[in-house]
Each structure stands twice: as C-alpha cells, then as structure tokens.
Design a protein around this motif. Structure first.
Motif, PDB file in Angstrom:
ATOM      1  N   SER A 385     -24.889 -21.340 -38.676  1.00  0.00           N
ATOM      2  CA  SER A 385     -26.100 -23.327 -39.056  1.00  0.00           C
ATOM      3  C   SER A 385     -26.096 -23.376 -40.187  1.00  0.00           C
ATOM      4  N   GLU A 456     -25.661 -16.830 -39.503  1.00  0.00           N
ATOM      5  CA  GLU A 456     -27.727 -16.425 -39.081  1.00  0.00           C
ATOM      6  C   GLU A 456     -28.096 -14.937 -39.225  1.00  0.00           C
ATOM      7  N   ASP A 461     -29.615 -14.644 -44.203  1.00  0.00           N
ATOM      8  CA  ASP A 461     -29.121 -15.335 -43.678  1.00  0.00           C
ATOM      9  C   ASP A 461     -27.746 -15.577 -45.225  1.00  0.00           C
TER      10      ASP A 461
END
Length: 588
Positions: A385, A456, A461
């Motif tokens: 992401s 992710e 993270d």
C-alpha cells in the motif's frame, strides 16, 4: 459417586423426596462429595436449572427422557468443580441446552463443563472456565467465553460438534504472566464461525479440525502476540467446503496447516485484501520442517511469515500446493495463477519477478502484432500500500542499448502516470500515454517518507524490499514507433499526430527523450526512414535520402538548404508543411 439423600431447594421451598412436576422431575443431581442445593423451574417443555455446589469435585446433571435445558445456572464454593451434563442413557441426553451461566464472583472457584447434548447449544456459555470432553450433535450458535478463575486459565478441550459452530470463542489466560489458555482437540464437522465472529485465545490452539473456517483467529486483544497455533486442519465434510475465509494471526505456527478447500481472501479486520495467516515475533529465526498443504488451485488468499519487526525471519520449511512443493523459498518462481491466485510471502515483501507484467527483466512488444502498452504491473509476495496521491516508485527510462548510467538520468515526472495498488499484491502504473517503442525502464520503490511503498502488515507496516524492476518496450529501434520492425509512413503518421506535444512524459514520437515531439525527433526519424530496424546503414532512397527527397520536392538542391528553410517557418507554416511530407514520401 453418590446421590445425596438430602436436597436443599433454592427459592422454591422444595425438600428432598418431593417430586418435581415434568420436566423438572426428569432432572437428577449426583455428586462425588460435598453438598448441593437445587432449584428447577418448568419452562414449557424445558427445565431451567439452578444449582449451588459446596466443596464438590465432580457433579452430574442427569436428564431422563431427553428433556431439554433452557438454562443451567451453576454457583460453587470451595473446590473447583466439573459438571457433567448427560442423559440417563446416551439416547436420553438433553435434546438441547440454551445456555450456561456461572456468576462472575471473584472468590468463586473455576467451573468446568462436560456436555453430552443430542441437539443445539443455543445461548452460549458465560462465566465458566472450561468446556471439556463434550459431544454436541447439533449446532453451537451463541458465544462461548471461558474465563480465568483462581489461577486456572480458560480451557476448551476434546470437544466434538456434529453441526456448525457459528458463534465466537474467547479463552483467557491465567493472569500468571504466561499465555496459557488452551483450545485443543476441537472437531467441528460443519462450519466454524461466521465472517463476523472470532476465535480469541491467549495461549495455544492445537488439534483443530473443521469443515470450513470463517472466524478470524487472534489473541484476546485482537492481535497476535499471545496466540500460537499447532495443527489446524480444514477439511471437506458434508457440512463444510474445506475453505478458509478468515484472518489467522498468531505469534508462532501453525506447525501443520492443511486446507482441503480454498484459502480465500476477503476484506477483514485489518482492512485490506487480506493476510490470512500472519506469523510474528514468536517464530524461530527459521522454519524448518513446518508443513503447509493446500489443494490444487486452493490458495486464493495470503499467507505471511515473520510479520513483526525486526524482520529477521527466514523461511526454510516445505510448502506444498496441490502436491507440488514451492521451490527456492522465499523467492519461489511459481506463478500465483498456478495455485488459485493467492500468495505466500516473507515480510517485508520482495518483488515476485515472474508475475510482473512484463516479468522482471522482460520486454513488451517482442511480437509486432502485440498492442503498444500504456502500463506496467509489479507483483509482490504480499499485499502492499501507499498513501493515496503519493508516488511510491521512481521510474527512469533510456533508449534500449544505451550505456548511460541510470544514476545520471532524471526520473520521469509522477504527473506522467498514475500508481494504483491492487488487486492482490500488485502495484500498477498507468501512463497517460502509450509507452513508446525502443526504450527500457527502471523502477525502484520509495523506501522512506510520505510516499513510501509499504508491506501491509497491520500495525507492523514496513517498507518493501529495496528491489529493482526493469523492462523494455519493443526492439532496439526508437524510430520504429509502432514496433513493426520498419520505419515507414505508419511511424511518421504517429509522430505527426503527436507533433508539437510537450507533456514531459514518455510519448510516442519523442525519440530523444526530451519530453516533447519536435523537429529534432522528426530529423531522427527521417534519417532512418525507409529502413528496417537493424539495417547496417542508410541507403539511397531511404535513411538520410528521405530528407533529400523532401528537399528536392520542395525545390531545394541539397538537404542543408531545406533544413535551414524548415527551421525558419512559423508554427502555422510548419504545420502545413508537415502535412505535405507523407504524400511526398509515399510517391518517392
């Protein structure tokens, strides 16, 4: 075992020897020691039972004629007590038990239950410490929460459910500084959980077998730190598909994970398409001998190893999908398309070379009939992401065959393409223009700052691996704009269509990579006009001869005079002249 002759009733004024009216007269209490008092209320065709045990180790609630229990309320003092609920014969087991309640008194000892029910457990278990050695032939449809008392952890052990278990499970640790809750040897022949339910355990999960898993597995806080998993088998049964449709988060394990159906993905509590298994801080530095088995085309979701910083784990154990082992883990070469669309990855995530489009180091447009592309796609071994609106990669390009150092090349402006995550583990960059032939591209992830490309991992993270992705477009011939191996009117038409555009982006016709299609690019194309790519040199009537033909058609004796004249034209005059060129060359 002995059946006490004296029974003290709670709230009803009933004495030993008095006959309850049906269905209460079907209830008998037997204890091994200590005393008890009993209160039973007829609730239609069911019995509502309340019992208080004092210094009882084992008690039996014996039911005749299959009478169902609408509620079993148990209080105790003194020693821990195990309450066995059964029929006078197996055929007379209660045909249902709506629920069990144990008042949450801080001084009360733990209460364990052994249930033999020929029907459903429909209102759950509240306040008990254990559910053990039990058989429920129907469904479990309300939450079961097993709490710690007097240093005893919650425990669910040796339980078989013939139907579905559609509710949540919660199992507490003892509070003595060790995650010692127990969920062991649970068999659910039907479906285990719904998409909205959880299996929360502060301790060990092992020996679980179910026909389908839909409930997310976490620790009691919704994380992974306090739960470890041993054997987890999801198998095809009459009541289940063998599919896993839930997130499984744990600090270590599972040591055995067998999925006979499909390991699917879905949007879940972590908020992306989903890591179905996260293994974290409790892992050893390597995973030798751990076995993971999935049916052919059955891995549709995501398994993640080593999801907790400092990300020093290695993955050495065998993983079998459809009977074939993954090779060279963690950078295995098998495509996700061969096993259902999912992936198994070691955190943080590296690039999955063979699943990129084109593959890492590969080429677009080797086939002249292939359409010119406008995007590339990078696949990773896990979900990624970035912040919306950011630019998570650096893209550079140079003519194919160039020896220019990538470090000296300015990045392509992020205004030239749009990065998009998804589906699965992809980062796709869609250019505003079709990518020109004859160039090679180098893509690297942004490793820090607001535009960082992230692995992710929920609360953990981290940036992806600092990889390099390269690909080429077409053959070594920038003048062949449409990639058909010839430099001809088709290429000239594309260039003239884009002539005058200066987007600063990769665009067809921008041969010298200056962000604009102009006279410099036209001169480069006309120099090779009429040749095929790979030709050793320009020949008469082609190559440099194209400029001479145009000069002659325009009344000039040599090319230099023509080029000087062309350079003096106003934009409108130049536009009119460019329209003439295709006809001149077509008639050569």
């Amino acid at each position: 075992m002995r059946h006490l002759n004296k029974v003290c009733a709670i709230g009803l004024g009933l004495l030993a020897g008095q006959a309850f009216s049906a269905p209460c007269d079907d209830i008998t209490i037997v204890v091994d020691t200590g005393t008890f008092t009993l209160d039973c209320v007829n609730n239609g065709t069911e019995a509502e039972v309340a019992v208080f045990f004092s210094n009882v180790n084992t008690a039996q609630v014996i039911v005749a004629n299959g009478t169902a229990l609408s509620l079993l309320n148990v209080r105790s003092e003194g020693t821990p007590v195990t309450v066995v609920v059964r029929g006078a014969t197996p055929a007379e087991n209660p045909t249902g038990l709506s629920g069990i309640q144990v008042p949450n008194l801080t001084t009360a000892p733990p209460v364990f239950f052994e249930l033999n029910i020929n029907g459903d457990l429909s209102a759950g278990i509240v306040g008990a410490t254990g559910l053990v050695n039990s058989v429920i032939t129907g469904n479990v449809s309300a939450p079961v929460t097993l709490i710690t008392r007097a240093g005893f952890p919650g425990e669910l052990r040796d339980v078989r459910v013939i139907g579905d278990w559609s509710s949540s499970i919660g199992i507490e640790e003892s509070g003595l500084g060790v995650a010692d809750g127990i969920l062991r040897d649970l068999m659910v022949e039907g479906k285990m959980g719904l998409a909205t339910t959880f299996i929360k355990v502060d301790g060990t999960i092992d020996g679980i077998e179910a026909g389908e898993l839909n409930a997310a597995i976490t620790d009691m806080a919704g994380g992974m730190d306090k739960v470890s998993i041993g054997s987890l088998r999801i198998v095809n049964t009459n009541g289940g598909t063998g599919d896993v449709n839930a997130a499984i988060t744990c600090a270590s394990g599972p040591t055995e994970f067998i999925v006979e159906g499909a390991l699917k993905r879905l949007d879940d509590i972590i908020g992306f398409e989903i890591p179905l298994l996260i293994t974290g801080s409790g892992l050893p530095d390597s995973l030798p001998g751990v076995e993971y088995q999935f049916s052919p085309s059955g891995l549709q979701g995501q398994i993640i190893f080593g999801a907790v910083a400092p990300f020093t784990k290695t993955w050495l154990g065998e993983t079998s999908i459809g009977g074939a082992n993954l090779t060279n883990t963690p950078s295995y070469s098998q495509s996700w398309t061969t096993f259902g669309g999912g992936s198994i990855g070691l955190a943080p995530f590296d690039i999955h070379d063979v699943d990129c489009k084109p593959p890492n180091g590969g080429n677009f447009g080797d086939n002249p009939l292939e359409p010119v592309v406008a995007s590339f796609l990078i696949e990773h071994y896990g979900p990624v992401s970035f912040i919306s609106g950011g630019n998570p990669v650096v893209v550079k390009r140079r003519p194919k065959g160039s020896i220019e150092d990538w470090g000296t090349i300015d990045p392509i402006s992020s205004n030239c393409y749009t990065p998009v995550v998804g589906p699965r583990r992809c980062l796709r960059a869609v250019f505003d223009y079709r990518i020109p032939n004859g160039f090679e591209y180098r893509v690297t992830p942004v490793m820090s700052g607001a535009s960082q490309l992230k692995s992710e991992l929920g609360a953990n993270d981290a940036p992806v691996v600092d990889y390099v992705y390269t690909f080429g477009v077409g053959i070594d011939c920038i003048e062949d704009i449409n990639g058909d191996n010839s430099i001809d009117l088709a290429d000239l038409s594309v260039m003239l269509f884009n002539f005058g555009l200066a987007p600063g982006c990769p665009i067809q016709g921008d041969l010298n990579v200056d962000g604009a299609v102009n006279l410099t690019d036209l001169s480069l194309l006309l120099f090779k006009f009429g040749t095929t790519c790979g030709a050793a040199a320009a020949t008469a009537g082609g190559g440099g001869g194209a400029t001479a033909l145009i000069a002659e058609a325009c009344g000039f004796n040599h090319s230099e005079a023509y080029l000087a004249w062309r350079a003096s034209l106003s934009p409108a005059e130049l536009a009119n002249h460019l329209k003439e060129i295709p006809a001149i060359l077509a008639g050569r």
